[in-house]
Design a protein around this motif. Structure first.
Motif, PDB file in Angstrom:
ATOM      1  N   ASP A   1       0.823  -1.209   0.000  1.00  0.00           N
ATOM      2  CA  ASP A   1       0.000   0.000   0.000  1.00  0.00           C
ATOM      3  C   ASP A   1       0.862   1.265   0.000  1.00  0.00           C
ATOM      4  O   ASP A   1       0.619   2.202   0.760  1.00  0.00           O
ATOM      5  N   GLN A   2       1.853   1.272  -0.875  1.00  0.00           N
ATOM      6  CA  GLN A   2       2.814   2.376  -0.952  1.00  0.00           C
ATOM      7  C   GLN A   2       2.618   3.117  -2.271  1.00  0.00           C
ATOM      8  O   GLN A   2       3.374   2.936  -3.225  1.00  0.00           O
ATOM      9  N   ARG A   3       1.605   3.963  -2.302  1.00  0.00           N
ATOM     10  CA  ARG A   3       1.306   4.665  -3.558  1.00  0.00           C
ATOM     11  C   ARG A   3       2.398   5.660  -3.921  1.00  0.00           C
ATOM     12  O   ARG A   3       2.689   5.877  -5.101  1.00  0.00           O
ATOM     13  N   ALA A   4       3.008   6.281  -2.911  1.00  0.00           N
ATOM     14  CA  ALA A   4       4.096   7.222  -3.202  1.00  0.00           C
ATOM     15  C   ALA A   4       5.278   6.486  -3.830  1.00  0.00           C
ATOM     16  O   ALA A   4       5.879   6.963  -4.804  1.00  0.00           O
ATOM     17  N   LEU A   5       5.614   5.319  -3.289  1.00  0.00           N
ATOM     18  CA  LEU A   5       6.699   4.526  -3.867  1.00  0.00           C
ATOM     19  C   LEU A   5       6.326   4.038  -5.263  1.00  0.00           C
ATOM     20  O   LEU A   5       7.172   4.035  -6.176  1.00  0.00           O
ATOM     21  N   GLN A   6       5.074   3.660  -5.456  1.00  0.00           N
ATOM     22  CA  GLN A   6       4.640   3.212  -6.785  1.00  0.00           C
ATOM     23  C   GLN A   6       4.777   4.333  -7.809  1.00  0.00           C
ATOM     24  O   GLN A   6       5.134   4.092  -8.970  1.00  0.00           O
ATOM     25  N   GLN A   7       4.506   5.566  -7.394  1.00  0.00           N
ATOM     26  CA  GLN A   7       4.707   6.707  -8.299  1.00  0.00           C
ATOM     27  C   GLN A   7       6.176   6.859  -8.665  1.00  0.00           C
ATOM     28  O   GLN A   7       6.512   7.140  -9.825  1.00  0.00           O
ATOM     29  N   ALA A   8       7.047   6.691  -7.668  1.00  0.00           N
ATOM     30  CA  ALA A   8       8.481   6.799  -7.932  1.00  0.00           C
ATOM     31  C   ALA A   8       8.944   5.701  -8.884  1.00  0.00           C
ATOM     32  O   ALA A   8       9.755   5.943  -9.795  1.00  0.00           O
ATOM     33  N   ILE A   9       8.435   4.502  -8.672  1.00  0.00           N
ATOM     34  CA  ILE A   9       8.794   3.387  -9.555  1.00  0.00           C
ATOM     35  C   ILE A   9       8.354   3.681 -10.989  1.00  0.00           C
ATOM     36  O   ILE A   9       9.124   3.495 -11.950  1.00  0.00           O
ATOM     37  N   ALA A  10       7.118   4.148 -11.146  1.00  0.00           N
ATOM     38  CA  ALA A  10       6.608   4.453 -12.481  1.00  0.00           C
ATOM     39  C   ALA A  10       7.426   5.557 -13.149  1.00  0.00           C
ATOM     40  O   ALA A  10       7.721   5.495 -14.347  1.00  0.00           O
ATOM     41  N   HIS A  11       7.811   6.552 -12.376  1.00  0.00           N
ATOM     42  CA  HIS A  11       8.618   7.653 -12.915  1.00  0.00           C
ATOM     43  C   HIS A  11       9.984   7.140 -13.375  1.00  0.00           C
ATOM     44  O   HIS A  11      10.463   7.486 -14.466  1.00  0.00           O
ATOM     45  N   ALA A  12      10.622   6.312 -12.547  1.00  0.00           N
ATOM     46  CA  ALA A  12      11.935   5.774 -12.897  1.00  0.00           C
ATOM     47  C   ALA A  12      11.852   4.911 -14.159  1.00  0.00           C
ATOM     48  O   ALA A  12      12.712   4.996 -15.050  1.00  0.00           O
ATOM     49  N   GLN A  13      10.814   4.105 -14.249  1.00  0.00           N
ATOM     50  CA  GLN A  13      10.664   3.235 -15.416  1.00  0.00           C
ATOM     51  C   GLN A  13      10.368   4.047 -16.678  1.00  0.00           C
ATOM     52  O   GLN A  13      10.937   3.779 -17.744  1.00  0.00           O
ATOM     53  N   ALA A  14       9.499   5.052 -16.556  1.00  0.00           N
ATOM     54  CA  ALA A  14       9.123   5.847 -17.721  1.00  0.00           C
ATOM     55  C   ALA A  14      10.306   6.639 -18.271  1.00  0.00           C
ATOM     56  O   ALA A  14      10.398   6.866 -19.488  1.00  0.00           O
ATOM     57  N   HIS A  15      11.214   7.046 -17.385  1.00  0.00           N
ATOM     58  CA  HIS A  15      12.356   7.859 -17.813  1.00  0.00           C
ATOM     59  C   HIS A  15      13.653   7.059 -17.853  1.00  0.00           C
ATOM     60  O   HIS A  15      14.728   7.627 -18.019  1.00  0.00           O
ATOM     61  N   GLN A  16      13.524   5.731 -17.686  1.00  0.00           N
ATOM     62  CA  GLN A  16      14.687   4.832 -17.708  1.00  0.00           C
ATOM     63  C   GLN A  16      15.778   5.323 -16.741  1.00  0.00           C
ATOM     64  O   GLN A  16      16.944   5.459 -17.099  1.00  0.00           O
ATOM     65  N   GLN A  17      15.348   5.551 -15.517  1.00  0.00           N
ATOM     66  CA  GLN A  17      16.253   6.040 -14.484  1.00  0.00           C
ATOM     67  C   GLN A  17      16.472   4.992 -13.407  1.00  0.00           C
ATOM     68  O   GLN A  17      15.670   4.061 -13.233  1.00  0.00           O
TER      69      GLN A  17
END
Length: 440
Positions: free
Chosen positions: A16-32
């Motif tokens: 239930d870590q929506r903030a972490l899920q946002q970070a994961i999605a951001h890293a994946q989308a920008h290949q970071q």
């Protein structure tokens, strides 16, 4: 390669870590790469204005356990938790520059110091994506604007229930994480290899034999796995069904849910608790006990929403009231802290708190009332002592409850004085609790 930076705060879990899920999605989308950090600030180890350290031994140990368990969970996903030591305003911007990060993802916490930390990052030219995720009900889902929230809890609860609001379903823990940066992380500004040792310093190894919350036992250790294990242990008949009848008991490990220590560190989310409680009700039926667990979780939400509504005013000497500034008598305050007031039920509760880092909700009300209404001491000193001592310290609930008892919050009554003699008669009629903590 650039990096997405995620900052763990009071959300030390993977489910239930929506903030972490946002970070994961951001890293994946920008290949970071993804850097996961936790910051231990030196101010936590320094004396407060009242003369004692801000985070005491019991809470230090519980937080250290929680971080160690989080570290193990991340390592199983080929990630790691980087522990930084220093002021957030200094170490996080320096860390971000080191790993080429310009965006920080984190939990949103509506308390003055926590908001100042985020503002410091913004002032350091970082983009901060903070996400509210600590309550049952989302602020934007409320049937009123957070700034126009009803001042009395009963109306707050009734309007939520009339609107048939339900919490969001909890998210599962991620099964994969982007890799950490390739930079040698031990060279990060603020990096320390002894952060766990730093947090665990000056703690006892053994639980007190009379503790209501024996946190050094494996079942009561800090951390997500312990939190979820305890959740399932309590959600077993007949404990939830009896909650309303037993919640004011001063002793007993099953008289209350004891979810608060894990909620305070974020090792379990309120939404996960609610979802599991609903499963229990579908299997075993709902009743006054299970409803009252929802009721108490809504109280927790209410204290969080109060911070959105009133902010720093909740920390002012007068609170939300027109009462004069509180008086304070340091010697009486010290007698209260050490359980030497001469009032048996109060002294028993304060000695339990000092010895274990925990005391029941009813006892907290009794001792808080005695400090404010009988000893005429500053409620803020009591709030600071609870912050130092309680293994389940939560800034919103702590502030809200002290304002409530002192008559400086939103409660329509001027003050909540608890007669200690009557409280002892009602809740410890045979004196067992007092004997347990006052006799050698």
């Amino acid at each position: 390669m650039r990096t997405t930076l995620f900052w763990f705060r009071n959300d030390l879990r993977l489910h239930d870590q929506r903030a972490l899920q946002q970070a994961i999605a951001h890293a994946q989308a920008h290949q970071q790469a993804l850097l996961l950090v936790y910051v231990h600030e030196p101010v936590q180890d320094e004396p407060t204005a009242w003369g004692f350290r801000r985070i005491g031994a019991h809470r230090r140990r519980f937080v250290a356990d929680t971080l160690q368990e989080l570290q193990a969970s991340l390592q199983a996903l080929n990630q790691r938790l980087v522990l930084l030591h220093g002021p957030v305003a200094q170490v996080l911007p320096a860390c971000a520059r080191w790993v080429h990060a310009d965006t920080v993802f984190c939990e949103d916490i509506a308390a003055p110091e926590e908001e100042a930390q985020v503002q410091a990052l913004i002032n350091a030219s970082l983009t901060v994506q903070s996400l509210w995720q600590s309550s049952l009900i989302e602020p934007e889902a409320l049937p009123f604007a957070a700034e126009e929230m009803p001042q009395v809890f009963t109306e707050f609860r009734q309007r939520i229930e009339s609107a048939r609001l339900q919490p969001l379903a909890p998210l599962p823990a991620p099964t994969q994480l982007p890799a950490p940066p390739t930079e040698h992380l031990t060279t990060l500004p603020g990096w320390t290899e002894d952060a766990f040792t730093l947090l665990q310093a000056h703690t006892e190894d053994d639980a007190h034999p009379r503790s209501n919350f024996p946190y050094t036992q494996s079942a009561c250790r800090g951390g997500e796995a312990s939190a979820l294990a305890h959740l399932q242990s309590y959600l077993t008949p007949p404990w939830p069904d009896r909650y309303k009848q037993t919640r004011n008991a001063l002793q007993g490990q099953h008289t209350s849910s004891h979810w608060s220590p894990w909620l305070a560190t974020g090792a379990v989310s309120a939404r996960r608790i609610w979802a599991d409680l609903r499963v229990y009700e579908k299997k075993h039926g709902s009743n006054d006990g299970t409803y009252w667990l929802w009721f108490e979780l809504l109280w927790r939400d209410n204290f969080r929403m109060l911070h959105l509504q009133h902010g720093p005013q909740l920390y002012a000497a007068r609170g939300l009231s027109n009462l004069p500034k509180p008086s304070h008598f340091p010697k009486d305050f010290q007698r209260w802290c050490s359980g030497q007031t001469g009032e048996p039920i109060v002294d028993a509760g304060m000695r339990e708190l000092a010895a274990t880092g925990f005391t029941s909700n009813r006892m907290r009300q009794i001792v808080a009332s005695f400090l404010v209404h009988d000893l005429s001491c500053d409620w803020r000193a009591g709030a600071a002592w609870f912050e130092s001592q309680l293994v389940d310290f939560d800034v919103s609930s702590n502030q809200g409850n002290w304002l409530y008892v002192s008559g400086r919050g939103t409660d329509p009554r001027v003050g909540r004085r608890f007669n200690p003699v009557k409280q002892a008669q009602d809740h410890d009629p045979q004196g067992r609790f007092q004997k347990a903590w006052l006799l050698p």
